[in-house]
Design a protein around this motif. Structure first.
Motif, PDB file in Angstrom:
ATOM      1  N   VAL A   7       0.853  -1.184   0.000  1.00 13.51           N
ATOM      2  CA  VAL A   7       0.000   0.000   0.000  1.00 13.51           C
ATOM      3  C   VAL A   7       0.890   1.236   0.000  1.00 13.51           C
ATOM      4  O   VAL A   7       2.081   1.166   0.341  1.00 13.51           O
ATOM      5  CB  VAL A   7      -0.948   0.029   1.230  1.00 13.51           C
ATOM      6  N   SER A   8       0.315   2.368  -0.371  1.00 16.00           N
ATOM      7  CA  SER A   8       1.086   3.614  -0.391  1.00 16.00           C
ATOM      8  C   SER A   8       1.135   4.285   0.980  1.00 16.00           C
ATOM      9  O   SER A   8       2.083   5.014   1.303  1.00 16.00           O
ATOM     10  CB  SER A   8       0.507   4.580  -1.418  1.00 16.00           C
ATOM     11  N   GLU A   9       0.111   4.057   1.804  1.00 16.45           N
ATOM     12  CA  GLU A   9       0.072   4.630   3.148  1.00 16.45           C
ATOM     13  C   GLU A   9      -0.924   3.862   3.989  1.00 16.45           C
ATOM     14  O   GLU A   9      -1.756   3.104   3.476  1.00 16.45           O
ATOM     15  CB  GLU A   9      -0.319   6.115   3.102  1.00 16.45           C
ATOM     16  N   PHE A  10      -0.850   4.081   5.308  1.00 15.53           N
ATOM     17  CA  PHE A  10      -1.753   3.422   6.234  1.00 15.53           C
ATOM     18  C   PHE A  10      -2.797   4.401   6.755  1.00 15.53           C
ATOM     19  O   PHE A  10      -2.505   5.603   6.916  1.00 15.53           O
ATOM     20  CB  PHE A  10      -0.980   2.880   7.447  1.00 15.53           C
ATOM     21  N   PRO A  11      -3.993   3.914   7.053  1.00 21.32           N
ATOM     22  CA  PRO A  11      -4.940   4.764   7.784  1.00 21.32           C
ATOM     23  C   PRO A  11      -4.432   4.984   9.197  1.00 21.32           C
ATOM     24  O   PRO A  11      -3.954   4.053   9.849  1.00 21.32           O
ATOM     25  CB  PRO A  11      -6.238   3.949   7.764  1.00 21.32           C
ATOM     26  N   ARG A  12      -4.537   6.221   9.661  1.00 24.15           N
ATOM     27  CA  ARG A  12      -4.013   6.557  10.980  1.00 24.15           C
ATOM     28  C   ARG A  12      -5.022   7.394  11.749  1.00 24.15           C
ATOM     29  O   ARG A  12      -5.884   8.048  11.172  1.00 24.15           O
ATOM     30  CB  ARG A  12      -2.701   7.351  10.872  1.00 24.15           C
ATOM     31  N   THR A  13      -4.860   7.372  13.049  1.00 22.78           N
ATOM     32  CA  THR A  13      -5.622   8.279  13.893  1.00 22.78           C
ATOM     33  C   THR A  13      -4.996   9.662  13.820  1.00 22.78           C
ATOM     34  O   THR A  13      -3.929   9.858  13.228  1.00 22.78           O
ATOM     35  CB  THR A  13      -5.596   7.804  15.355  1.00 22.78           C
ATOM     36  N   GLY A  14      -5.651  10.633  14.456  1.00 23.93           N
ATOM     37  CA  GLY A  14      -5.113  11.990  14.489  1.00 23.93           C
ATOM     38  C   GLY A  14      -3.801  12.096  15.219  1.00 23.93           C
ATOM     39  O   GLY A  14      -3.083  13.081  15.091  1.00 23.93           O
ATOM     40  N   THR A  15      -3.443  11.074  16.016  1.00 20.22           N
ATOM     41  CA  THR A  15      -2.180  11.100  16.755  1.00 20.22           C
ATOM     42  C   THR A  15      -1.157  10.157  16.152  1.00 20.22           C
ATOM     43  O   THR A  15      -0.141   9.869  16.768  1.00 20.22           O
ATOM     44  CB  THR A  15      -2.427  10.730  18.232  1.00 20.22           C
ATOM     45  N   GLY A  16      -1.434   9.649  14.935  1.00 23.24           N
ATOM     46  CA  GLY A  16      -0.424   8.896  14.207  1.00 23.24           C
ATOM     47  C   GLY A  16      -0.459   7.397  14.392  1.00 23.24           C
ATOM     48  O   GLY A  16       0.348   6.678  13.799  1.00 23.24           O
ATOM     49  N   LYS A  17      -1.356   6.870  15.213  1.00 18.90           N
ATOM     50  CA  LYS A  17      -1.425   5.430  15.417  1.00 18.90           C
ATOM     51  C   LYS A  17      -2.048   4.753  14.203  1.00 18.90           C
ATOM     52  O   LYS A  17      -3.010   5.246  13.619  1.00 18.90           O
ATOM     53  CB  LYS A  17      -2.265   5.088  16.653  1.00 18.90           C
ATOM     54  N   LEU A  18      -1.497   3.578  13.866  1.00 18.29           N
ATOM     55  CA  LEU A  18      -2.109   2.785  12.801  1.00 18.29           C
ATOM     56  C   LEU A  18      -3.491   2.332  13.245  1.00 18.29           C
ATOM     57  O   LEU A  18      -3.681   1.900  14.384  1.00 18.29           O
ATOM     58  CB  LEU A  18      -1.259   1.550  12.506  1.00 18.29           C
ATOM     59  N   GLN A  19      -4.440   2.387  12.341  1.00 17.78           N
ATOM     60  CA  GLN A  19      -5.793   1.914  12.634  1.00 17.78           C
ATOM     61  C   GLN A  19      -5.956   0.525  12.030  1.00 17.78           C
ATOM     62  O   GLN A  19      -6.391   0.341  10.895  1.00 17.78           O
ATOM     63  CB  GLN A  19      -6.819   2.899  12.079  1.00 17.78           C
ATOM     64  N   LYS A  20      -5.572  -0.470  12.820  1.00 18.18           N
ATOM     65  CA  LYS A  20      -5.571  -1.836  12.296  1.00 18.18           C
ATOM     66  C   LYS A  20      -6.975  -2.332  11.964  1.00 18.18           C
ATOM     67  O   LYS A  20      -7.140  -3.166  11.078  1.00 18.18           O
ATOM     68  CB  LYS A  20      -4.888  -2.775  13.289  1.00 18.18           C
ATOM     69  N   HIS A  21      -7.972  -1.823  12.671  1.00 20.93           N
ATOM     70  CA  HIS A  21      -9.330  -2.271  12.346  1.00 20.93           C
ATOM     71  C   HIS A  21      -9.709  -1.824  10.939  1.00 20.93           C
ATOM     72  O   HIS A  21     -10.420  -2.540  10.224  1.00 20.93           O
ATOM     73  CB  HIS A  21     -10.333  -1.757  13.382  1.00 20.93           C
ATOM     74  N   LEU A  22      -9.214  -0.642  10.521  1.00 19.90           N
ATOM     75  CA  LEU A  22      -9.485  -0.181   9.159  1.00 19.90           C
ATOM     76  C   LEU A  22      -8.667  -0.973   8.142  1.00 19.90           C
ATOM     77  O   LEU A  22      -9.151  -1.277   7.045  1.00 19.90           O
ATOM     78  CB  LEU A  22      -9.190   1.309   9.032  1.00 19.90           C
ATOM     79  N   ILE A  23      -7.421  -1.302   8.494  1.00 19.68           N
ATOM     80  CA  ILE A  23      -6.606  -2.123   7.599  1.00 19.68           C
ATOM     81  C   ILE A  23      -7.276  -3.477   7.387  1.00 19.68           C
ATOM     82  O   ILE A  23      -7.372  -3.979   6.257  1.00 19.68           O
ATOM     83  CB  ILE A  23      -5.180  -2.296   8.167  1.00 19.68           C
ATOM     84  N   ARG A  24      -7.758  -4.080   8.487  1.00 17.80           N
ATOM     85  CA  ARG A  24      -8.453  -5.371   8.346  1.00 17.80           C
ATOM     86  C   ARG A  24      -9.696  -5.228   7.475  1.00 17.80           C
ATOM     87  O   ARG A  24      -9.998  -6.086   6.646  1.00 17.80           O
ATOM     88  CB  ARG A  24      -8.814  -5.919   9.730  1.00 17.80           C
ATOM     89  N   GLY A  25     -10.428  -4.124   7.679  1.00 16.26           N
ATOM     90  CA  GLY A  25     -11.643  -3.911   6.891  1.00 16.26           C
ATOM     91  C   GLY A  25     -11.360  -3.724   5.409  1.00 16.26           C
ATOM     92  O   GLY A  25     -12.107  -4.217   4.552  1.00 16.26           O
ATOM     93  N   GLN A  26     -10.274  -3.028   5.091  1.00 14.02           N
ATOM     94  CA  GLN A  26      -9.934  -2.767   3.686  1.00 14.02           C
ATOM     95  C   GLN A  26      -9.595  -4.050   2.930  1.00 14.02           C
ATOM     96  O   GLN A  26      -9.803  -4.144   1.713  1.00 14.02           O
ATOM     97  CB  GLN A  26      -8.755  -1.797   3.614  1.00 14.02           C
TER      98      GLN A  26
END
Length: 523
Positions: free
Chosen positions: A497-516
């Motif tokens: 992927v080109s980038e990861f979904p993140r929260t406003g504080t920079g944490k990876l949002q693994k639930h969104l990665i799993r959903g994608q």
């Protein structure tokens, strides 16, 4: 009016003598170091004496709006002087400051403001368009809003400069921070004066600095990592905060040298951008004494490069969470190489242990849930009594992290409970797979997730961002992992992927990665 005339019972006077109040930290610093620069914000420089005086003014002005004890003042701003003035003014006035997470959508921000029953909203002027979307929502409790610039300056000028003295109690709420929204709605974390001051004292003890000790503040102030782990410790010692809005490597490097920065806290990806910037190759910053990183351990190669860029600095990881005012664990300098993969050891006021599912504390070396005790714990989640109680079981705060503690007290994080991958009857820590992926020189970032699979239940899947210019393919990366991991731990597939979904504080949002990628194995 003399205090004995305005306080016939003596309750306020007693409170002023003995209380724990976040804003008193600032006053003590102003007493000792009135002319020391407290804040550098672009061209603006604010001394401790002026900062303390303006906090009094703004506190008076907010109370003159008719606000009552523990009413909520929300601030929608990037890193700027006005945010810090509002935070300390709320603390001094017995109000609650709610910095807005700018990573949320306008509808989510509006939800938070309704949940908090915010009475005042202060908006940084460049965010006015974003604020329009928030203000278009139903906000029945919101009575006042001000933009920075003329409106905020007018509010500030309306307040008296006399010392503001009202009763503030140790466990009164000083801040309301919303978690990053990995569930349906963010959770509002209510944190007390006592919790924040204790965290600040702990941080100051670790810094071993004094007046003029300077920190760059590049991560957002709406997150506890900066607000509680950097701002308060620097206020305790009379240090200087250098504010930036966003992260641009060359700008940051310029500030390192121009301001003689001693402390920086960045995410691993930010260090990667510094190290990889063509204009910064071979540059060193000898004034730096501590380069901290958060979120996750870093590969040995990157740590070596950071040490070369900051030759006189300890390069250490710090960890914590909003519910237990950070930092809860920090690597000791003597462990920065030998135990670089750990979260460090417990900070001064924190007790850390490992517990099984029956509430029994486990001996050193055994794996279970990390639990904490200490005065930094939150008062609770706003409007969520059941959730508050659930994480305070058995006389400990439950972190939701899986780990073990070694004989030196170092904490070896293994995974979030919700991120453990259950594959073919085995439990696999996603972080172990991620470390293996990150060991490949062409990988910039990596996440390991379990995706639905008809045979394995969950199939371990590597989701990877390549380094710029790299031509790494999936087969080569899977072969890399197969040679370093047990067979059942190796990824079944790699997704680039080109980038990861993140929260406003920079944490990876693994639930969104799993959903994608949830249908990857269903095709």
């Amino acid at each position: 009016m003399p205090l004995h005339e305005s306080d016939p019972s003596g309750a306020l006077g007693r409170n002023l003598i003995e209380r724990v109040c976040v804003a008193d930290t600032l006053t003590r610093a102003a007493d000792l170091h009135p002319h020391q620069v407290a804040i550098v914000d672009g061209a603006r420089r604010l001394s401790y004496a002026d900062f303390d005086r303006q906090v009094d003014q703004l506190g008076h002005a907010l109370l003159d709006l008719g606000l009552r004890h523990q009413d909520v003042v929300a601030v929608m701003a990037r890193n700027c002087t006005e945010l810090l003035l509002t935070y300390f003014a709320c603390a001094r006035a017995g109000l609650v400051c709610a910095p807005v997470n700018l990573g949320l959508r306008p509808s989510e921000i509006a939800w938070c403001l309704r949940d908090a029953a915010a009475r005042v909203l202060i908006v940084e002027a460049p965010l006015a368009d974003m604020a329009k979307g928030v203000l278009a929502e139903d906000l029945p409790q919101l009575a006042h809003r001000f933009h920075t610039g003329a409106e905020f300056d007018g509010l500030l000028a309306s307040g008296r400069s006399a010392p503001l003295e009202v009763e503030v109690h140790d466990r009164d709420v000083v801040q309301l921070l919303y978690t990053s929204g990995t569930t349906s709605n963010p959770k509002g974390v209510l944190t007390s004066h006592l919790a924040v001051v204790m965290a600040g004292l702990t941080g100051a003890l670790a810094l071993q600095g004094g007046p003029g000790y300077t920190s760059l503040v590049a991560l957002p102030l709406f997150h506890c990592a900066m607000l509680n782990s950097v701002v308060l410790p620097l206020m305790v010692i009379g240090g200087t905060l250098v504010l930036t809005q966003g992260f641009e490597p060359q700008q940051v490097a310029t500030l390192f040298e121009a301001e003689g920065v001693h402390l920086v806290v960045l995410l691993p990806m930010m260090y990667g951008l510094l190290l990889g910037h063509p204009a910064l190759q071979g540059r060193t910053f000898p004034a730096m004494r501590r380069a901290m990183y958060a979120m996750a351990p870093m590969p040995h190669e990157r740590l070596t490069a950071i040490h070369a860029m900051f030759p006189n600095a300890d390069v250490v990881l710090g960890s914590g969470q909003t519910e237990f005012t950070p930092a809860t664990c920090v690597q000791r300098p003597e462990h920065q190489w030998s135990k670089a993969a750990t979260w460090g050891t417990a900070t001064a006021m924190t007790r850390v242990a490992v517990m099984d599912e029956q509430g029994r504390l486990l001996p050193r070396g055994q794996t279970g849930e990390l639990v904490y005790r200490g005065p930094q714990v939150m008062n609770g989640y706003l409007n969520m009594p059941e959730e508050s109680q659930a994480c305070l079981r058995h006389g400990w705060f439950h972190s939701g992290d899986v780990a073990h503690i070694d004989d030196d007290g170092a904490i070896w994080f293994e995974d979030r409970y919700k991120d453990v991958i259950k594959t073919g009857g085995e439990n696999v820590a996603s972080i172990e797979v991620e470390r293996c992926l990150m060991d490949h020189p062409d990988v910039a970032e990596a996440a390991a997730v379990g995706l639905p699979h008809p045979h394995w239940g969950e199939a371990i899947t590597g989701v990877v961002v390549r380094r710029p210019g790299a031509e790494l393919d999936a087969a080569a990366l899977m072969a890399h992992c197969a040679g370093r991991l047990a067979g059942f731990k190796a990824p079944k597939a790699i997704v680039f992927v080109s980038e990861f979904p993140r929260t406003g504080t920079g944490k990876l949002q693994k639930h969104l990665i799993r959903g994608q990628h949830k249908d990857l194995y269903q095709r």
